[in-house]
Every structure is written in C-alpha cells, then in structure tokens.
Motif scaffolding. Structure first.
Motif, short mmCIF file in Angstrom:
data_model
loop_
_atom_site.label_atom_id
_atom_site.label_comp_id
_atom_site.label_asym_id
_atom_site.label_seq_id
_atom_site.Cartn_x
_atom_site.Cartn_y
_atom_site.Cartn_z
N ARG A 15 0.83 -1.20 0.00
CA ARG A 15 0.00 0.00 0.00
C ARG A 15 0.87 1.25 0.00
NH1 ARG A 15 -2.49 -2.36 4.41
NH2 ARG A 15 -2.08 -0.51 5.69
N ALA A 16 1.93 1.24 0.80
CA ALA A 16 2.82 2.41 0.88
C ALA A 16 3.48 2.67 -0.47
CB ALA A 16 3.87 2.19 1.96
N GLY A 17 3.89 1.59 -1.13
CA GLY A 17 4.52 1.74 -2.44
C GLY A 17 3.56 2.30 -3.47
N MET A 18 2.33 1.76 -3.49
CA MET A 18 1.31 2.25 -4.42
C MET A 18 0.97 3.70 -4.14
SD MET A 18 0.02 0.39 -6.92
CE MET A 18 -1.69 0.89 -7.08
N LYS A 19 0.83 4.03 -2.87
CA LYS A 19 0.49 5.41 -2.49
C LYS A 19 1.58 6.37 -2.95
CE LYS A 19 -1.06 8.17 1.47
NZ LYS A 19 -1.39 8.13 2.92
N GLY A 20 2.83 5.97 -2.78
CA GLY A 20 3.94 6.82 -3.21
C GLY A 20 3.96 7.03 -4.71
N LEU A 21 3.70 5.97 -5.45
CA LEU A 21 3.70 6.08 -6.91
C LEU A 21 2.53 6.94 -7.39
CD1 LEU A 21 4.56 2.39 -7.86
CD2 LEU A 21 6.00 4.40 -8.27
N LEU A 22 1.35 6.72 -6.82
CA LEU A 22 0.18 7.48 -7.23
C LEU A 22 0.33 8.96 -6.87
CD1 LEU A 22 -2.57 4.90 -6.23
CD2 LEU A 22 -2.04 5.64 -8.56
N ALA A 23 1.07 9.25 -5.80
CA ALA A 23 1.28 10.64 -5.39
C ALA A 23 2.08 11.41 -6.44
CB ALA A 23 2.01 10.68 -4.04
N MET A 24 2.80 10.69 -7.28
CA MET A 24 3.58 11.35 -8.33
C MET A 24 2.73 11.73 -9.54
SD MET A 24 7.25 9.32 -8.28
CE MET A 24 6.54 7.74 -8.75
N VAL A 25 1.49 11.24 -9.57
CA VAL A 25 0.58 11.58 -10.66
C VAL A 25 -0.27 12.76 -10.21
CG1 VAL A 25 -1.21 10.75 -12.22
CG2 VAL A 25 0.52 9.16 -11.35
N GLU A 26 -0.21 13.84 -10.94
CA GLU A 26 -0.78 15.12 -10.50
C GLU A 26 -2.25 15.05 -10.12
OE1 GLU A 26 -1.17 19.75 -12.11
OE2 GLU A 26 -0.15 18.22 -13.29
N ASN A 27 -3.05 14.27 -10.87
CA ASN A 27 -4.49 14.31 -10.65
C ASN A 27 -5.01 13.08 -9.90
OD1 ASN A 27 -3.96 12.58 -12.75
ND2 ASN A 27 -5.72 13.20 -13.99
N MET A 28 -4.12 12.37 -9.19
CA MET A 28 -4.55 11.19 -8.44
C MET A 28 -4.22 11.36 -6.96
SD MET A 28 -3.77 7.99 -11.01
CE MET A 28 -4.46 8.04 -12.69
N GLU A 29 -5.20 11.06 -6.12
CA GLU A 29 -5.03 11.21 -4.68
C GLU A 29 -5.56 9.99 -3.95
OE1 GLU A 29 -6.51 14.09 -1.00
OE2 GLU A 29 -7.37 14.31 -3.01
N VAL A 30 -4.74 9.40 -3.09
CA VAL A 30 -5.20 8.28 -2.26
C VAL A 30 -5.93 8.87 -1.06
CG1 VAL A 30 -4.49 6.34 -0.82
CG2 VAL A 30 -3.33 6.76 -3.01
N VAL A 31 -7.22 8.57 -0.96
CA VAL A 31 -8.05 9.16 0.10
C VAL A 31 -8.35 8.18 1.22
CG1 VAL A 31 -9.10 10.82 -1.47
CG2 VAL A 31 -10.17 8.57 -1.16
N ALA A 32 -8.03 6.89 1.03
CA ALA A 32 -8.30 5.91 2.08
C ALA A 32 -7.47 4.65 1.86
CB ALA A 32 -9.79 5.54 2.09
N GLU A 33 -7.19 3.97 2.97
CA GLU A 33 -6.50 2.70 2.93
C GLU A 33 -7.19 1.73 3.87
OE1 GLU A 33 -2.17 2.69 3.28
OE2 GLU A 33 -2.22 4.91 3.19
N ALA A 34 -7.12 0.44 3.53
CA ALA A 34 -7.67 -0.59 4.41
C ALA A 34 -6.85 -1.86 4.22
CB ALA A 34 -9.14 -0.86 4.09
N SER A 35 -6.66 -2.60 5.31
CA SER A 35 -5.86 -3.81 5.25
C SER A 35 -6.72 -5.07 5.10
CB SER A 35 -4.98 -3.94 6.50
OG SER A 35 -5.79 -3.98 7.67
N THR A 36 -8.03 -4.94 5.26
CA THR A 36 -8.95 -6.07 5.09
C THR A 36 -10.22 -5.60 4.40
OG1 THR A 36 -10.12 -5.75 7.20
CG2 THR A 36 -8.11 -7.11 7.24
N GLY A 37 -10.98 -6.57 3.88
CA GLY A 37 -12.26 -6.23 3.27
C GLY A 37 -13.22 -5.66 4.27
N GLU A 38 -13.23 -6.22 5.47
CA GLU A 38 -14.14 -5.74 6.51
C GLU A 38 -13.84 -4.29 6.86
OE1 GLU A 38 -12.43 -8.50 6.54
OE2 GLU A 38 -13.58 -10.20 7.34
N GLU A 39 -12.56 -3.96 7.00
CA GLU A 39 -12.17 -2.59 7.34
C GLU A 39 -12.62 -1.62 6.25
OE1 GLU A 39 -8.11 0.04 8.26
OE2 GLU A 39 -7.98 -2.12 7.90
#
Length: 221
Positions: A15-39
């Motif tokens: 998740r941290a790696g994906m978030k870091g990569l997506l942060a480099m794309v100007e119009n993409m923002e990670v607004v939430a993370e979850a470690s399980t489906g239930e969460e």
C-alpha cells in the motif's frame, strides 16, 4: 479531472509503495487505505472515492466478496483488482463480482494509470500479461469453451451462432486473418461480425469483449 483512490490490501508495504507512486501523478489522490475487506466496508458509507484498488487474496474476506458487498452499497464505485496469481481463477471470480479493471501486481505503472483512467470513464481494463494468459489458456483447452448465453440478454442483443464463434476466437487471441482462415470466410466478413458484436455487447475493445464473454457464459477460463 481528479481521481480519488482507495487502496485495499493486507500488505502495508505494498500500500505504501502504491500510495507513493500514485502521489507522483498530479491528478490522483489516495483518500483511504484498508488492510482487510471488513475494514474497507466499514469505511465505505462515509468514503468519497472514485476508484478502488482491491487485492484479491486477503484473510477472512477475499477481494471478490468485498467487491460484491461494496458495489451493493455504492454501485457507481469502480474496482480494479490486483493479484499475484498467474492463473485465471481469480479473474473469473472478480468478473462476476463486478470489478472493471484487472492488473497483476507486477504490471508496469503506466498500466496502473491507464486502468484508473479507463474504468473511471466506464470502460474495462485488462493488463497485457493477463490478456496473454487468458488467450493461452483458451488455446490449450478449446474443449472448455461453450455457447450458453444467459437468458437475461435482450433478444435484439443476442449474438448469432456465427458471432458467438467469432467472439470465442477473439477471446482465444486469434487474429482477424486466423479467424478468417479457420472459418473459411473473408477478413472483411470477420470485421463486419466483430463490429456487430461490439454494437450488441456495448463493448469498446478486446478487453471488454473478454469480460462480456465470460460474464455471459460464452467462455470459461
């Protein structure tokens, strides 16, 4: 256009790696993370997200079940599934659950960006490696292919027997010339049938056709 993205994966480093990569794309923002489906489902009622990257293999509730439940809550949510699996079992499960994008975890990042843009606008995205895997699987086991169209397809949209035959050939990865040679028809006739298939199915590309074929029982993977 800005894309609000949620990451659902039980591996924090991924998740941290994906978030870091997506942060480099100007119009993409990670607004939430979850470690399980239930969460993730607990967050969903108040979550403002457009696209979700959904891991398939998670403890207790897998990505397919999480996707099914999430789409019952928010039908407009766009789900892109991520997996390390090399076979097609997870793919069929995620197609049935309503996922619109399909990526392997080792897919190039430009495919990740393209998948977000494609599913956000209503399209379907399959990564290149998965398309090749599905085509190879169908080439190895042609006897597994059937022609049973689901009853809920409108009569006007029902494919003819020839169109079904050509659709299955497309899903197997055959070229227009190979299809023409196999069926003893011209390339022009194949192109005409393909255009009819796209119109009836509402699909825009080969990736969408593969999803359509599996969802409607025309092929099995």
């Amino acid at each position: 256009m800005n894309y609000r993205i949620a990451l659902v994966d039980d591996h924090q480093l991924f998740r941290a790696g994906m978030k870091g990569l997506l942060a480099m794309v100007e119009n993409m923002e990670v607004v939430a993370e979850a470690s399980t489906g239930e969460e993730f489902l607990e967050q969903l009622s108040t979550l403002e997200a457009d696209v979700v990257f959904m891991d398939y293999s998670m403890p207790e509730m897998n990505g397919a079940e999480t996707t099914r439940r999430a789409l019952m809550m928010k039908p407009d949510l766009k789900v892109i599934t991520l997996s390390m699996f090399g076979d097609n079992a997870y793919y069929s499960d995620m197609v049935s659950s309503g996922a619109k994008g399909f990526l392997m975890k080792d897919s190039p990042f430009d495919e990740v960006v393209q998948a977000v843009e494609t599913v956000f606008t209503g399209g379907t995205y399959l990564c290149e490696s998965l398309m090749k895997s599905i085509s190879e699987s169908m080439r190895r086991t042609p006897e597994s292919v059937g022609y049973t169209v689901l009853d809920e397809i409108n009569e006007a949209d029902r494919l003819s027997e020839r169109e079904e035959e050509i659709l299955v050939a497309i899903c197997r990865g055959l070229s227009t010339q190979e299809i023409a040679d196999k069926l003893f028809i011209s390339k022009r006739t194949v192109d005409k049938h393909r255009a009819n298939i796209l119109e009836k199915s509402g699909c825009k590309n080969t990736a969408s056709l593969v999803v359509y074929a599996i969802r409607h029982g025309l092929v099995e993977v």
